[in-house]
Design an enzyme around this catalytic site. Structure first.
Site, short mmCIF file in Angstrom:
data_model
loop_
_atom_site.label_atom_id
_atom_site.label_comp_id
_atom_site.label_asym_id
_atom_site.label_seq_id
_atom_site.Cartn_x
_atom_site.Cartn_y
_atom_site.Cartn_z
N ARG A 99 69.52 -3.57 18.68
CA ARG A 99 68.94 -3.84 17.35
C ARG A 99 69.98 -4.55 16.47
NH1 ARG A 99 67.08 1.47 14.64
NH2 ARG A 99 65.29 1.37 16.04
N CYS A 137 53.96 8.61 18.12
CA CYS A 137 54.45 9.99 17.98
C CYS A 137 54.63 10.26 16.50
CB CYS A 137 55.76 10.18 18.77
SG CYS A 137 57.25 9.77 17.84
N CYS A 146 57.73 5.69 12.63
CA CYS A 146 58.45 4.40 12.58
C CYS A 146 57.66 3.28 11.93
CB CYS A 146 58.89 4.01 13.98
SG CYS A 146 60.04 5.19 14.70
FE1 SRM Z 1 62.23 4.67 14.27
C1 SRM Z 1 63.52 6.79 16.56
C2 SRM Z 1 61.72 2.35 16.60
C3 SRM Z 1 61.66 2.41 11.83
C4 SRM Z 1 61.78 7.23 12.03
N1 SRM Z 1 62.63 4.58 16.24
C5 SRM Z 1 63.22 5.54 17.00
C6 SRM Z 1 63.55 5.01 18.40
C7 SRM Z 1 64.93 4.43 18.36
C8 SRM Z 1 63.36 6.01 19.55
C9 SRM Z 1 64.56 6.80 20.00
O1 SRM Z 1 65.25 7.41 19.19
O2 SRM Z 1 64.78 6.81 21.21
C10 SRM Z 1 62.48 3.89 18.49
C11 SRM Z 1 62.77 2.75 19.44
C12 SRM Z 1 61.50 2.25 20.05
C13 SRM Z 1 61.63 1.01 20.82
O3 SRM Z 1 61.35 1.03 22.03
O4 SRM Z 1 61.97 -0.02 20.27
C14 SRM Z 1 62.27 3.56 17.04
N2 SRM Z 1 61.89 2.73 14.23
C15 SRM Z 1 61.62 1.95 15.31
C16 SRM Z 1 61.17 0.56 14.90
C17 SRM Z 1 61.58 -0.53 15.86
C18 SRM Z 1 59.64 0.59 14.74
C19 SRM Z 1 58.96 -0.72 14.43
O5 SRM Z 1 57.76 -0.76 14.66
O6 SRM Z 1 59.56 -1.66 13.95
C20 SRM Z 1 61.80 0.51 13.50
C21 SRM Z 1 63.21 -0.01 13.51
C22 SRM Z 1 63.79 -0.06 12.15
C23 SRM Z 1 65.14 -0.71 12.05
O7 SRM Z 1 65.21 -1.93 12.20
O8 SRM Z 1 66.10 0.00 11.75
C24 SRM Z 1 61.81 1.98 13.13
N3 SRM Z 1 61.87 4.79 12.26
C25 SRM Z 1 61.55 3.73 11.46
C26 SRM Z 1 61.05 4.21 10.21
C27 SRM Z 1 60.50 3.36 9.08
C28 SRM Z 1 61.54 3.00 8.06
O9 SRM Z 1 62.71 3.32 8.21
O10 SRM Z 1 61.18 2.37 7.09
C29 SRM Z 1 61.07 5.59 10.27
C30 SRM Z 1 60.53 6.58 9.19
C31 SRM Z 1 61.45 6.69 8.02
C32 SRM Z 1 62.50 7.72 8.27
O11 SRM Z 1 63.54 7.38 8.85
O12 SRM Z 1 62.29 8.87 7.93
C33 SRM Z 1 61.60 5.94 11.56
N4 SRM Z 1 62.64 6.66 14.27
C34 SRM Z 1 62.32 7.54 13.28
C35 SRM Z 1 62.64 8.87 13.71
C36 SRM Z 1 62.45 10.19 12.89
C37 SRM Z 1 63.63 10.43 12.01
C38 SRM Z 1 63.59 11.77 11.33
O13 SRM Z 1 64.18 11.91 10.28
O14 SRM Z 1 63.00 12.70 11.87
C39 SRM Z 1 63.15 8.75 15.02
C40 SRM Z 1 63.64 9.90 15.93
C41 SRM Z 1 64.99 10.40 15.57
O15 SRM Z 1 65.74 9.80 14.80
O16 SRM Z 1 65.33 11.45 16.10
C42 SRM Z 1 63.12 7.36 15.35
FE1 SF4 Z 2 57.58 7.53 17.80
FE2 SF4 Z 2 59.04 5.66 16.66
FE3 SF4 Z 2 58.80 5.76 19.30
FE4 SF4 Z 2 56.75 5.01 17.75
S1 SF4 Z 2 58.71 3.94 18.06
S2 SF4 Z 2 56.63 6.39 19.47
S3 SF4 Z 2 57.01 6.40 16.02
S4 SF4 Z 2 59.81 7.25 17.96
#
Ligand code: SRM
Ligand code: SF4
Length: 572
Positions: free
Chosen positions: A80, A481, A485
């Site tokens: 990323r 899930c 995200c």
């Molecule tokens: Fe996210 C974890 C994708 C925005 C909350 N997120 C992940 C992971 C890295 C899975 C992992 O940990 O193994 C996902 C990778 C999937 C893949 O195959 O690419 C993933 N998150 C994404 C992206 C790519 C979704 C998208 O459709 O674009 C976004 C990348 C953002 C970036 O460039 O940094 C993305 N994730 C978000 C957001 C939205 C935001 O930030 O505006 C959230 C909700 C806001 C927040 O953080 O509370 C979000 N992602 C999570 C969480 C839950 C965090 C928590 O506090 O519980 C996880 C899981 C974790 O961190 O344990 C997670």
């Molecule tokens: Fe869950 Fe984020 Fe993975 Fe989507 S990309 S399945 S919201 S952890």
């Protein structure tokens, strides 16, 4: 300030805390493991790699084949790039395109936080890929990990005074929150074999153990919430002064969306107003907010480690006092906040300098060539020929900026030649939808998202058209899930995967993203999603107040009432 003696000892903290503490400022075992012939990294290296913007994944579609070939999994990396405010140079774009082709899965993905993700990179190609990103003057450092993630900002390249001043503040914030370690350069760029932090290298903001959890910051101009500011740990709302310039920032703290199914002590939360600071104090207050979380956040339980839980446990007043103690000036009271809407900045717009920008819709952020639809090739040609600056939006779309009037027909022609529809021909339901990647790359997904939303949303668009709602802006967000995200808890409608083919349905948020939606129905089959919504939309058409949005209508009537009226079983 918190008493260091009261903090849990390292052995009482989560395992990841000990990896971070022993990592010598993010060096960890990365170099040794890069040199080994194993196709995957160990847990320790995986956790440290996240700080470098790298996730270890496996292709879930290929699990069976991998097993048949005697392999544990088909290991691959996701990378990323951290892109503050979503601004990408033509060279930066072309570097990503080339990496996707040479070492990735031939697609790029615009994320919901204005970054690029590249999937499918094998371990052996990681160093070359990161080096190529650095050569294009970009970085993956800070893309992931327990530090400040990409700082988001409204991307509209309008070029007015307020936007220019916001951009200046944005880059100052980025400078202050970027880790100081040299590990990234040593490992990826210089290729040195260094495992210890050199004497004198200091992480002045993060300390040796970094933050308890990821920390998210976004900057929005007052009025336009296009970056979904309420979901951030720290939201900075740029407030205008009387001359149209930047007066300062309202601070929103404690937003975050992640939750876990069947664990009610995990929940989404929207940011709360903490106060106001003048523009020249923004770095100081940013550091103060981060260090309160650094020193007090939960390091034992990662599910309880985000700032939102610290605020819930200790209260906003306590938090304000803690921040105030670290400041050299008094926090002012927050100023009244009004949102006029969410501008997705798509279509043609004139810049202040007379040039143009064009916002192109990219379905679920995926830039790919598939059949007749050849968006990746089109983008490569546009960038090579017209050399626009690109801006990635928080709705996973792209803006091509700094285009001369004469470039407009050429851009349209290139898109047409590659089968890419203009934004104006995209149904509004589709345009206002987002899905996260989920299966096959995300290891946490329990259901599909990016691969099923296109079908579901077109069914919904057809129903909207039939009911006379084709011009209605209704936001729909799907995730595989409950982690949130694609920010499903902030849309008019949220679909949150519970198991393969099933989703919880959330209603009653607002298009402006200022309010959480509420669970309406549990475990709905993918093909039942639109039939479930249809009677609600029919009633909405008949009963709405003038200009009332769908989410606002659901909110006014109450989700519990709607469940009763439409005989929908309450959630589990
Ligand atoms: Fe996210 C974890 C994708 C925005 C909350 N997120 C992940 C992971 C890295 C899975 C992992 O940990 O193994 C996902 C990778 C999937 C893949 O195959 O690419 C993933 N998150 C994404 C992206 C790519 C979704 C998208 O459709 O674009 C976004 C990348 C953002 C970036 O460039 O940094 C993305 N994730 C978000 C957001 C939205 C935001 O930030 O505006 C959230 C909700 C806001 C927040 O953080 O509370 C979000 N992602 C999570 C969480 C839950 C965090 C928590 O506090 O519980 C996880 C899981 C974790 O961190 O344990 C997670
Ligand atoms: Fe869950 Fe984020 Fe993975 Fe989507 S990309 S399945 S919201 S952890």
């Amino acid at each position: 300030m918190s008493d260091p003696d009261l903090r849990p000892r390292l052995e009482e903290q989560s395992k990841i805390e000990s990896y971070k503490a022993a990592s010598e400022h993010l060096r960890g075992p990365i170099v040794e493991e890069l040199e080994s012939s194993e196709p995957a990294f160990t847990d320790n290296a995986i956790q440290v790699l996240k700080f470098h913007g790298v996730y270890q994944q496996d292709d879930r579609d290929l699990r069976k084949q991998a097993r048949a070939r005697g392999l544990a999994k088909h290991w691959q990396m996701m990378m990323r790039t951290r892109i503050p405010g979503g601004k990408v140079s033509p060279e930066g774009y072309l570097a990503h395109d080339e990496i996707a082709e040479r070492w990735g899965n031939a697609t790029l993905r615009i994320t919901t936080r204005q970054d690029f993700q590249l999937h499918g990179i094998l371990k052996d190609n990681l160093r070359n890929s990161i080096r190529a990103i650095n050569q294009a003057m970009m970085t993956t450092l800070g893309g992931c990990g327990d530090q400040v993630r990409n700082v988001m900002c409204c991307p509209a390249p309008v070029g007015d005074r307020l936007r220019d001043e916001i951009q200046e503040a944005l880059w100052n914030i980025v400078g202050t929150v970027t880790p100081r370690t040299n590990a990234y350069h040593e490992i990826w760029v210089d290729g040195e074999r260094v495992t210890d932090a050199p004497p004198g290298e200091e992480e002045d903001l993060y300390g040796d153990q970094y933050l308890p959890r990821k920390f998210k910051i976004a900057v929005a101009p007052e009025g336009d919430n296009c970056i979904d500011i309420y979901s951030n740990d720290l939201g900075l709302v740029a407030m205008r002064d009387d001359d149209g310039g930047l007066a300062g920032f309202n601070l929103l703290v404690g937003g975050g969306l992640g939750r876990t199914h069947h664990k009610p002590n995990t929940y989404p939360a929207v940011g709360r107003l903490l106060g106001f600071v003048p523009a020249d104090r923004v770095e100081e207050v940013t550091r103060a907010v981060i260090t309160v979380q650094r020193d007090n956040g939960d390091r034992a339980n990662r599910r309880h480690a985000r700032l939102k839980y610290l605020l819930a446990d200790r209260g906003l007043d306590w938090f304000r006092e803690q921040v105030q103690e670290r400041l050299s000036f008094p926090l002012e009271e927050g100023r009244p906040l009004h949102w006029h809407g969410v501008d997705d900045h798509l279509g043609w717009h004139r810049q202040q300098d007379g040039r143009w920008f064009y916002g192109l819709f990219v379905e679920n952020g995926r830039i790919k060539d598939e059949g007749e639809y050849r968006l990746r090739s089109a983008m490569r040609q546009i960038v090579t020929e017209l050399r626009p600056t690109l801006w990635l939006t928080a709705q996973q779309n792209v803006l091509f900026a700094d285009l001369e009037e004469s470039a407009k027909p050429r851009l349209r022609r290139i898109l047409a030649l590659h089968g890419v529809p203009l934004t104006s021909s995209i149904p509004l339901a589709v345009r206002n939808s987002m899905a996260c990647p989920a299966i096959p790359t995300c290891g946490l997904a329990v259901a599909e998202s990016e691969r099923v939303l296109p079908q579901v949303i077109r069914e919904l668009a057809a129903v909207q058209e039939e009911l006379g709602l084709a011009r209605e802006r209704i936001s729909v967000r799907m995730t595989g899930c409950p982690n949130g995200c694609a920010r499903p808890y902030l849309g008019d409608i949220g679909f949150v995967g519970t198991t393969l083919g099933k989703y919880d349905v959330y209603l009653g948020g607002d298009f402006e993203g200022t309010r959480l939606n509420i669970p309406y129905s549990h475990n709905v089959g993918q093909e039942e999603l639109v039939p479930l919504l249809r009677p609600l939309l029919e009633a909405f058409v008949k009963e709405r107040n003038r200009k009332e949005g769908f989410g606002d209508w659901c909110h006014r009537l109450g989700v519990a009432y709607l469940q009763h009226r439409f005989q929908v079983l309450a959630t589990a």
